[in-house]
Write an enzyme that holds these catalytic residues in place. Structure first.
Site, PDB file in Angstrom:
ATOM      1  N   ALA A  21       0.971  -1.130   0.007  1.00 23.55           N
ATOM      2  CA  ALA A  21       0.017   0.064   0.099  1.00 23.55           C
ATOM      3  C   ALA A  21       0.840   1.275  -0.062  1.00 23.55           C
ATOM      4  O   ALA A  21       1.864   1.286   0.541  1.00 23.55           O
ATOM      5  CB  ALA A  21      -0.860   0.091   1.080  1.00 23.55           C
ATOM      6  N   HIS A 150       8.651  17.083  -5.239  1.00 24.19           N
ATOM      7  CA  HIS A 150       8.857  18.693  -5.478  1.00 24.19           C
ATOM      8  C   HIS A 150       9.730  19.487  -4.400  1.00 24.19           C
ATOM      9  O   HIS A 150      10.061  20.648  -4.695  1.00 24.19           O
ATOM     10  CB  HIS A 150       7.743  19.213  -5.777  1.00 24.19           C
ATOM     11  CG  HIS A 150       6.751  18.758  -6.984  1.00 24.19           C
ATOM     12  ND1 HIS A 150       5.750  19.251  -7.228  1.00 24.19           N
ATOM     13  CD2 HIS A 150       7.281  17.990  -8.011  1.00 24.19           C
ATOM     14  CE1 HIS A 150       5.521  18.763  -8.564  1.00 24.19           C
ATOM     15  NE2 HIS A 150       6.489  18.167  -8.907  1.00 24.19           N
ATOM     16  N   PHE A 355       4.910 -10.569  30.028  1.00 20.32           N
ATOM     17  CA  PHE A 355       5.028  -9.658  30.817  1.00 20.32           C
ATOM     18  C   PHE A 355       6.288  -9.924  31.921  1.00 20.32           C
ATOM     19  O   PHE A 355       6.574 -11.016  32.389  1.00 20.32           O
ATOM     20  CB  PHE A 355       3.756  -9.552  31.984  1.00 20.32           C
ATOM     21  CG  PHE A 355       2.685  -8.867  31.328  1.00 20.32           C
ATOM     22  CD1 PHE A 355       2.337  -7.810  31.900  1.00 20.32           C
ATOM     23  CD2 PHE A 355       1.988  -9.553  30.227  1.00 20.32           C
ATOM     24  CE1 PHE A 355       1.183  -6.913  31.169  1.00 20.32           C
ATOM     25  CE2 PHE A 355       0.766  -8.683  30.026  1.00 20.32           C
ATOM     26  CZ  PHE A 355       0.468  -7.516  30.448  1.00 20.32           C
ATOM     27  N   ARG A 372       1.116  -2.783  29.439  1.00 20.88           N
ATOM     28  CA  ARG A 372      -0.306  -3.032  28.794  1.00 20.88           C
ATOM     29  C   ARG A 372      -0.897  -1.992  27.862  1.00 20.88           C
ATOM     30  O   ARG A 372      -1.655  -2.439  26.839  1.00 20.88           O
ATOM     31  CB  ARG A 372      -1.166  -2.990  30.061  1.00 20.88           C
ATOM     32  CG  ARG A 372      -1.023  -4.269  31.023  1.00 20.88           C
ATOM     33  CD  ARG A 372      -2.520  -4.172  32.052  1.00 20.88           C
ATOM     34  NE  ARG A 372      -2.332  -5.529  32.593  1.00 20.88           N
ATOM     35  CZ  ARG A 372      -1.957  -5.925  33.817  1.00 20.88           C
ATOM     36  NH1 ARG A 372      -1.351  -4.883  34.363  1.00 20.88           N
ATOM     37  NH2 ARG A 372      -2.048  -7.137  34.422  1.00 20.88           N
ATOM     38  N   LYS A 389      -6.220 -15.489  39.812  1.00 23.06           N
ATOM     39  CA  LYS A 389      -4.888 -15.519  40.365  1.00 23.06           C
ATOM     40  C   LYS A 389      -4.980 -16.175  41.783  1.00 23.06           C
ATOM     41  O   LYS A 389      -6.047 -15.824  42.634  1.00 23.06           O
ATOM     42  CB  LYS A 389      -4.086 -14.344  40.024  1.00 23.06           C
ATOM     43  CG  LYS A 389      -4.489 -13.200  40.929  1.00 23.06           C
ATOM     44  CD  LYS A 389      -3.510 -11.961  40.716  1.00 23.06           C
ATOM     45  CE  LYS A 389      -4.093 -10.743  41.553  1.00 23.06           C
ATOM     46  NZ  LYS A 389      -2.985  -9.633  41.193  1.00 23.06           N
ATOM     47  N   GLU A 404      -6.921  -4.431  31.693  1.00 30.85           N
ATOM     48  CA  GLU A 404      -6.935  -4.550  30.198  1.00 30.85           C
ATOM     49  C   GLU A 404      -8.156  -4.066  29.835  1.00 30.85           C
ATOM     50  O   GLU A 404      -8.179  -3.745  28.465  1.00 30.85           O
ATOM     51  CB  GLU A 404      -6.218  -5.899  29.943  1.00 30.85           C
ATOM     52  CG  GLU A 404      -4.841  -5.928  30.114  1.00 30.85           C
ATOM     53  CD  GLU A 404      -4.216  -7.340  30.428  1.00 30.85           C
ATOM     54  OE1 GLU A 404      -4.947  -8.501  30.248  1.00 30.85           O
ATOM     55  OE2 GLU A 404      -3.177  -7.749  30.790  1.00 30.85           O
TER      56      GLU A 404
END
Length: 480
Positions: A21, A150, A355, A372, A389, A404
Site C-alpha cells: 500500500a 518537489h 510480561f 499493557r 490468580k 486490560e
C-alpha cells in the site's frame, strides 16, 4: 458506508497486509492544517504582476512569470514558500490516521513536513527523500519512506515550482520519475488532496499505461463532488462540473478509481473506518488462571490451544501477553497451526509480549501499566477469558484482566468478555451486558445476543470456540 468505499477498504487492507500500500498526498491533504493551496500561495506575486489570481489556473506559468519579471531571481518565490509552510501547524486527523497504518511508501508534491511529523508521532522512523542524492541512502531501521518529489520547505531554492523547474525535471530529478514508476507498478496508491494536474505525475502515468495497457494495477483517489460556489454563475459551474466528470473519466485510462465525497470532512471518516477495519483483524486475548474451575486444567488448556489454532484459521493476527496458566496453551495452538498449514511468516500472525516478572512490586506495577497500554493498542478486538490468580493461598479475580478491559475501551477496541469462562471474565460480561450502549456500542443487536449466550455456563469449553470466532469474523467483515 457506500459499497465503493467498503470495496476500497477491503482491497486496501489486503494491500497493506501484503506490504504493497502507498499514499500520494497533494496540497489538499495539508489545507485543513492551515496551509494554503497554490492559488493563495501565489496571490501576492500575482498582484506584483498586475494579474487577478481569481482568473488564473496555470500556477506553474504564474510562478515562472514572476521569476522572469525579477530577472530570473526567485528570492520572492522562495520567501513565499517559507512563509506559507514554515508555520507550527500540526498534522491533521487524516495524517494521524494514515500514519498509524502499516504504509511504508509515501509520495507527495507538498513542501511541508506534516507527513514525517505524523509518522514520528506514531512512533515510526521516516526516511525523507527531498533530493536525488538521498535516494541512494537508507536511514537505519526506517519504517516508512517519504518521497518529496518537489522539494522541502527548508530548501525553497530547490523546490520545483516554475515552468523551468518542470522542464528540467527529467534531467535533474529523473531518478524520482523512475522510482515513482516502479512504485506504481508494484503498489496500490491512495491519492488524497491531489488534482491530477501535475505534469511529472502525468508523464509517469502515461509511461505505465503504455507499458502495461490492459494490465495496470488498481489505484484509488478521493474527490469532492464539484458544487456551485456562492459567487459563481450557472454557466461557469456547469462548465466546471462537466470538466470534473471528464477528468474522472480520463483517470480510467490509468486504472485509478475515483471515490466521490460531498465534503472534505468525509475524508477522515473514511480513513477512520479503514483504521477500524484494519485493527479489527488483530485480536488481543486477555486471560489468566490459577484455578481451572469445574473443567480442570486439561480441558482449559486444551480449549485455549484449540482457540489459538482457530484464530489462525480465521485470518486474523493474535496478540497475547502469555497470561498465567493459559497463555502458553493459546500461543502453542497458534504456532502449531501456522507451522502445520504453512500460513506465512509467523511474526506476521502472532505478536507475543510476555510480561516481565523479575521486578520489585512498585516498579513492576508501573512498568506493567505502560506495557499493557502498548500491547492493547496493537489490536482492534479484545477477548477476556477466565481471569483469576492465587494470592496468599486464596483465589481472587485478576485485577490485571480488568485493567486490560479498561485500557481496551480507552483505545477504542471492541471488548468481548466471555462470561462462560468465569472469574473476572464473568464480572466483565455482566457489566457490559447490563449497559450495552456504553460497553458494547460497536455490536449490533444480534452480536449482543451472541455475547449474552457466551455468558451462560457450559460443561464443555470447546462449544464456545465457534460462537467466539463468529463474533470475531463478523467484526472484521468476514463471515464464513
Amino acid at each position: 458506508m457506500r459499497k465503493d468505499i467498503t470495496g476500497f477498504i477491503d482491497d486496501y487492507i489486503k494491500e497493506m497486509e501484503a506490504g504493497q500500500a502507498a499514499v500520494f498526498a497533494g496540497a489538499g491533504l495539508s489545507v485543513p492544517a492551515g496551509f494554503v493551496d497554490w492559488r493563495h500561495l501565489l496571490a501576492p506575486l500575482a498582484v506584483e504582476l498586475d494579474l487577478d489570481i481569481a482568473q488564473e489556473t496555470d500556477f506553474i506559468a504564474l510562478a515562472q512569470f514572476h521569476v522572469n519579471a525579477n530577472s530570473n531571481n526567485r528570492s520572492q518565490l522562495n520567501k513565499a514558500i517559507i512563509e506559507a509552510f514554515s508555520t507550527g501547524a500540526k498534522p491533521t486527523e487524516s495524517h494521524r490516521l494514515l500514519a498509524g497504518l502499516p504504509i511504508a511508501t509515501w509520495w507527495t508534491t507538498n513542501y511541508d513536513n506534516l507527513i514525517e511529523r505524523a509518522l514520528s508521532g506514531a512512533g515510526k522512523i521516516p526516511d525523507v527523500k527531498h533530493t536525488v542524492a538521498q535516494l541512494a541512502n537508507t536511514k537505519p531501521r526506517r519504517d516508512a519512506i517519504v518521497f518529496k518529489m518537489h522539494g522541502d520547505v527548508d530548501h525553497p531554492d530547490q523546490a520545483v515550482a516554475t515552468r523551468d523547474d518542470y522542464e528540467r525535471y527529467a534531467g535533474s530529478r529523473g531518478a524520482y520519475i523512475n522510482a515513482l514508476s516502479g512504485d506504481f507498478v508494484n503498489k496500490t496508491f491512495l491519492f488524497l488532496g491531489f488534482s491530477f494536474t501535475d505534469p511529472n505525475l502525468e508523464a509517469v502515468l502515461s509511461r505505465i499505461r503504455q507499458t502495461f495497457e490492459g494490465n495496470q494495477r488498481r489505484h484509488y483517489a478521493i474527490f469532492k463532488n464539484r458544487t456551485q460556489n456562492a459567487d459563481e454563475d450557472d454557466a461557469v459551474f456547469i462548465n466546471a462540473k462537466t470538466r470534473q466528470s471528464l477528468v474522472l473519466r480520463d483517470l480510467e485510462r490509468f486504472n485509478i478509481k475515483p471515490l466521490m465525497i460531498d465534503d472534505y470532512p468525509e475524508v477522515p471518516v473514511i480513513l477512520g473506518e479503514l483504521v477500524k477495519r484494519y485493527r479489527r483483524r488483530t485480536i488481543f486475548v486477555s486471560a489468566s488462571a490459577s484455578d481451572f474451575g469445574v473443567w480442570g486444567e486439561a480441558q482449559v488448556t486444551g480449549f485455549m490451544r484449540r482457540l489459538g489454532a482457530t484464530v489462525m484459521d480465521s485470518e486474523v493476527r493474535l496478540v497475547t501477553g502469555l497470561g498465567l496458566g493459559v497463555g502458553n496453551a493459546l500461543f502453542t495452538g497458534a504456532v502449531e497451526q501456522v507451522v502445520r498449514k504453512g500460513q506465512g511468516h509467523m511474526e506476521d500472525r502472532i505478536i507475543v509480549r510476555p510480561f516481565p516478572q523479575a521486578l520489585p512490586d512498585p516498579d513492576r506495577e508501573d512498568l506493567w501499566e505502560t506495557y499493557r497500554q502498548t500491547i492493547v493498542a496493537e489490536a482492534g478486538v479484545a477477548l477476556f477469558m477466565f481471569g483469576n490468580k492465587e494470592v496468599g493461598g486464596a483465589i481472587q479475580n485478576a485485577r490485571g484482566v480488568e485493567r486490560e478491559f479498561e485500557i481496551a475501551r480507552e483505545h477504542g477496541l471492541v471488548v468481548l468478555p466471555i462470561g462462560a469462562t468465569g472469574s473476572m471474565a464473568s464480572v466483565l460480561a455482566s457489566r457490559a451486558l447490563a449497559d450495552p450502549d456504553v460497553y458494547l456500542s460497536e455490536l449490533d443487536g444480534t452480536q449482543r445476543a451472541q455475547l449474552a449466550e457466551l455468558a451462560k455456563p457450559v460443561a464443555d469449553l470447546a462449544t464456545l470456540i465457534e460462537p467466539i470466532m463468529a463474533l470475531v469474523r463478523g467484526l472484521k467483515g468476514v463471515r464464513k
